[in-house]
Write a protein that holds these residues in place. Structure first.
Motif, mmCIF file in Angstrom:
data_model
loop_
_atom_site.group_PDB
_atom_site.id
_atom_site.type_symbol
_atom_site.label_atom_id
_atom_site.label_comp_id
_atom_site.label_asym_id
_atom_site.label_seq_id
_atom_site.Cartn_x
_atom_site.Cartn_y
_atom_site.Cartn_z
ATOM 1 N N ILE A 68 2.073 1.336 57.834
ATOM 2 C CA ILE A 68 2.578 2.585 58.846
ATOM 3 C C ILE A 68 3.314 3.804 59.181
ATOM 4 C CG2 ILE A 68 2.933 2.073 61.766
ATOM 5 C CD1 ILE A 68 -0.148 0.605 60.143
ATOM 6 N N TYR A 69 3.130 4.485 59.717
ATOM 7 C CA TYR A 69 3.941 5.598 59.760
ATOM 8 C C TYR A 69 4.606 6.211 60.918
ATOM 9 C CZ TYR A 69 3.869 6.236 54.779
ATOM 10 O OH TYR A 69 3.893 5.751 52.877
ATOM 11 N N GLY A 70 3.581 5.947 61.785
ATOM 12 C CA GLY A 70 4.023 6.908 63.567
ATOM 13 C C GLY A 70 2.981 5.521 64.637
ATOM 14 N N THR A 71 3.426 5.238 65.444
ATOM 15 C CA THR A 71 2.746 4.452 66.724
ATOM 16 C C THR A 71 3.882 5.215 67.710
ATOM 17 O OG1 THR A 71 3.297 2.190 67.170
ATOM 18 C CG2 THR A 71 4.714 2.698 66.888
ATOM 19 N N ILE A 72 2.404 4.516 68.974
ATOM 20 C CA ILE A 72 2.815 5.279 70.160
ATOM 21 C C ILE A 72 2.430 4.198 71.205
ATOM 22 C CG2 ILE A 72 0.872 6.636 70.486
ATOM 23 C CD1 ILE A 72 3.415 7.835 72.321
ATOM 24 N N THR A 73 2.988 3.737 72.145
ATOM 25 C CA THR A 73 2.102 2.193 72.953
ATOM 26 C C THR A 73 2.326 2.513 74.568
ATOM 27 O OG1 THR A 73 2.996 0.408 71.416
ATOM 28 C CG2 THR A 73 3.018 -0.172 74.114
ATOM 29 N N LEU A 74 0.871 2.266 74.711
ATOM 30 C CA LEU A 74 0.796 2.940 76.914
ATOM 31 C C LEU A 74 0.982 1.497 77.352
ATOM 32 C CD1 LEU A 74 -0.922 4.201 78.582
ATOM 33 C CD2 LEU A 74 -2.852 3.990 78.355
ATOM 34 N N ASN A 75 2.011 1.536 78.515
ATOM 35 C CA ASN A 75 2.150 -0.026 79.387
ATOM 36 C C ASN A 75 1.141 0.759 80.228
ATOM 37 O OD1 ASN A 75 3.858 -1.980 77.120
ATOM 38 N ND2 ASN A 75 5.144 -0.399 77.410
ATOM 39 N N LEU A 76 0.264 -0.250 80.650
ATOM 40 C CA LEU A 76 -0.361 -0.335 82.026
ATOM 41 C C LEU A 76 0.408 -0.691 83.069
ATOM 42 C CD1 LEU A 76 -3.788 -0.218 80.246
ATOM 43 C CD2 LEU A 76 -3.513 1.740 80.888
ATOM 44 N N ASP A 77 0.780 -0.213 84.910
ATOM 45 C CA ASP A 77 1.164 -1.731 85.798
ATOM 46 C C ASP A 77 0.414 -2.167 85.831
ATOM 47 O OD1 ASP A 77 3.157 -1.240 87.725
ATOM 48 O OD2 ASP A 77 1.963 -0.106 88.924
ATOM 49 N N SER A 78 1.112 -3.386 85.655
ATOM 50 C CA SER A 78 0.549 -4.275 86.743
ATOM 51 C C SER A 78 1.706 -5.043 87.585
ATOM 52 C CB SER A 78 0.417 -6.074 85.130
ATOM 53 O OG SER A 78 1.909 -5.709 84.739
ATOM 54 N N ASP A 79 0.855 -6.747 87.927
ATOM 55 C CA ASP A 79 2.102 -7.592 88.393
ATOM 56 C C ASP A 79 3.661 -7.162 88.684
ATOM 57 O OD1 ASP A 79 -0.537 -7.698 90.711
ATOM 58 O OD2 ASP A 79 -0.197 -9.709 89.413
ATOM 59 N N THR A 80 3.463 -7.799 86.804
ATOM 60 C CA THR A 80 5.226 -7.418 86.684
ATOM 61 C C THR A 80 5.593 -6.278 86.045
ATOM 62 O OG1 THR A 80 4.721 -7.538 83.967
ATOM 63 C CG2 THR A 80 4.607 -9.979 85.036
ATOM 64 N N GLY A 81 5.041 -5.470 86.678
ATOM 65 C CA GLY A 81 5.801 -3.831 86.970
ATOM 66 C C GLY A 81 5.902 -2.603 85.049
ATOM 67 N N LEU A 82 6.528 -2.461 85.085
ATOM 68 C CA LEU A 82 6.699 -1.770 84.152
ATOM 69 C C LEU A 82 8.399 -1.136 83.401
ATOM 70 C CD1 LEU A 82 4.416 1.212 84.717
ATOM 71 C CD2 LEU A 82 3.815 -0.573 83.099
ATOM 72 N N SER A 83 8.602 -0.684 82.712
ATOM 73 C CA SER A 83 9.895 -1.190 81.955
ATOM 74 C C SER A 83 10.702 0.165 82.163
ATOM 75 C CB SER A 83 9.697 -0.828 80.138
ATOM 76 O OG SER A 83 8.942 -1.703 79.086
ATOM 77 N N ALA A 84 9.910 1.004 82.854
ATOM 78 C CA ALA A 84 11.021 2.268 84.453
ATOM 79 C C ALA A 84 11.244 1.560 85.136
ATOM 80 C CB ALA A 84 10.186 3.710 83.874
ATOM 81 N N ASP A 85 10.983 0.430 85.837
ATOM 82 C CA ASP A 85 11.450 -0.309 86.788
ATOM 83 C C ASP A 85 12.540 -0.828 86.849
ATOM 84 O OD1 ASP A 85 8.872 -0.122 88.882
ATOM 85 O OD2 ASP A 85 7.455 -1.141 87.212
ATOM 86 N N GLU A 86 12.894 -1.124 85.588
ATOM 87 C CA GLU A 86 14.129 -1.584 85.383
ATOM 88 C C GLU A 86 15.333 -0.626 86.129
ATOM 89 O OE1 GLU A 86 15.124 -3.249 81.887
ATOM 90 O OE2 GLU A 86 12.971 -4.163 81.743
#
Length: 260
Positions: free
Chosen positions: A101-119
């Motif tokens: 693995i040489y590269g990666t990116i992750t998409l987080n979809l909104d849910s009842d638990t929220g997103l990391s940015a909510d912190e």
């Protein structure tokens, strides 16, 4: 730039795109880290074909992706969760070559638990949701220092944007970045600040929340997508995105027909 891209290769049904890298240009500003990091895997000076695909449940591949993220983040003292968990609201793309693995990116979809940015930005996130905006966030973006292909970068970002805007119908992609990296996202990908700089306790470093709207993304892809050969002076990463008709074909392959 001498990169070539192939989409929908029949030999690898789980592969979304193939990128042949034939240059060794150094892209310092486009990586999480800028100096050489001990233990970075060296690429061969040849036509190296990367396969960009969804991260599978293969434990070895998942561990390799997690180790890449840990190395690229922790080298500067960022504290981030090492393991990529399997979660129904998370999509991870990886660029793979020769089993590594040489590269990666992750998409987080909104849910009842929220997103990391909510912190760090709860007020901003609440305001966007109150406006009826469907939000998501990109995170855990990491690329080996030995990889220097703008075409590969563009392919990773565009495929993830297709998932966010075309497949999941999101209105906004959000990303928390260290302020010293904001210029890359603003200059090359047209992200704009969604809020002021704050301290992110999750990684133990300052952060700024950036935003890309579906409307701006759509206009930039339609304007520049696929034109990297004839727009040599254009700095935007959108010229390394797929042309609109190829984006439509990828979206249809993933289960969403073309639309305006």
């Amino acid at each position: 730039m001498n990169d070539q891209t192939t989409r929908n290769p029949s030999k690898f049904p789980h592969t979304l795109a193939e990128v042949t890298v034939m240059d060794v240009e150094r892209l310092r500003s486009m990586c999480i880290e800028q100096e050489d990091i001990p233990g970075t895997r060296e690429m061969a000076q040849q036509k190296d074909k990367f396969r960009v695909r969804l991260l599978s449940s293969d434990n070895e591949k998942r561990e390799g992706t997690s180790l890449l993220i840990e190395k690229m983040y922790s080298w500067r003292g960022y504290h981030t969760k090492k393991q990529i968990d399997e979660a129904p609201n998370r999509i991870t793309l990886v660029a793979e070559f020769d089993g590594h693995i040489y590269g990666t990116i992750t998409l987080n979809l909104d849910s009842d638990t929220g997103l990391s940015a909510d912190e760090t930005y709860p007020d901003v996130m609440h305001a966007l949701r109150d406006e009826g905006r469907k939000v998501c966030e990109f995170g855990k973006f990491a690329v080996e220092q030995s990889v220097r292909s703008k075409r590969l970068m563009g392919t990773l970002f565009h495929l993830m944007c297709i998932y966010a805007f075309r497949i999941q119908d999101c209105d906004d992609v959000l990303i928390e970045v260290n302020p010293r990296h904001r210029a890359f996202y603003e200059k090359y990908l047209d992200f704009v600040p969604a809020a002021e700089e704050r301290m992110c306790k999750r990684v133990g470093a300052p952060a700024i929340l950036l935003r890309l709207t579906r409307e701006l993304y759509r206009s930039r892809v339609d304007e520049l997508g696929g034109r990297w050969r004839d727009l040599k002076e254009e700095k935007s990463m959108y010229k390394y995105f797929f042309p609109r008709q190829e984006e439509d074909a990828i979206a249809e392959r993933l289960g969403r027909p073309a639309r305006n």
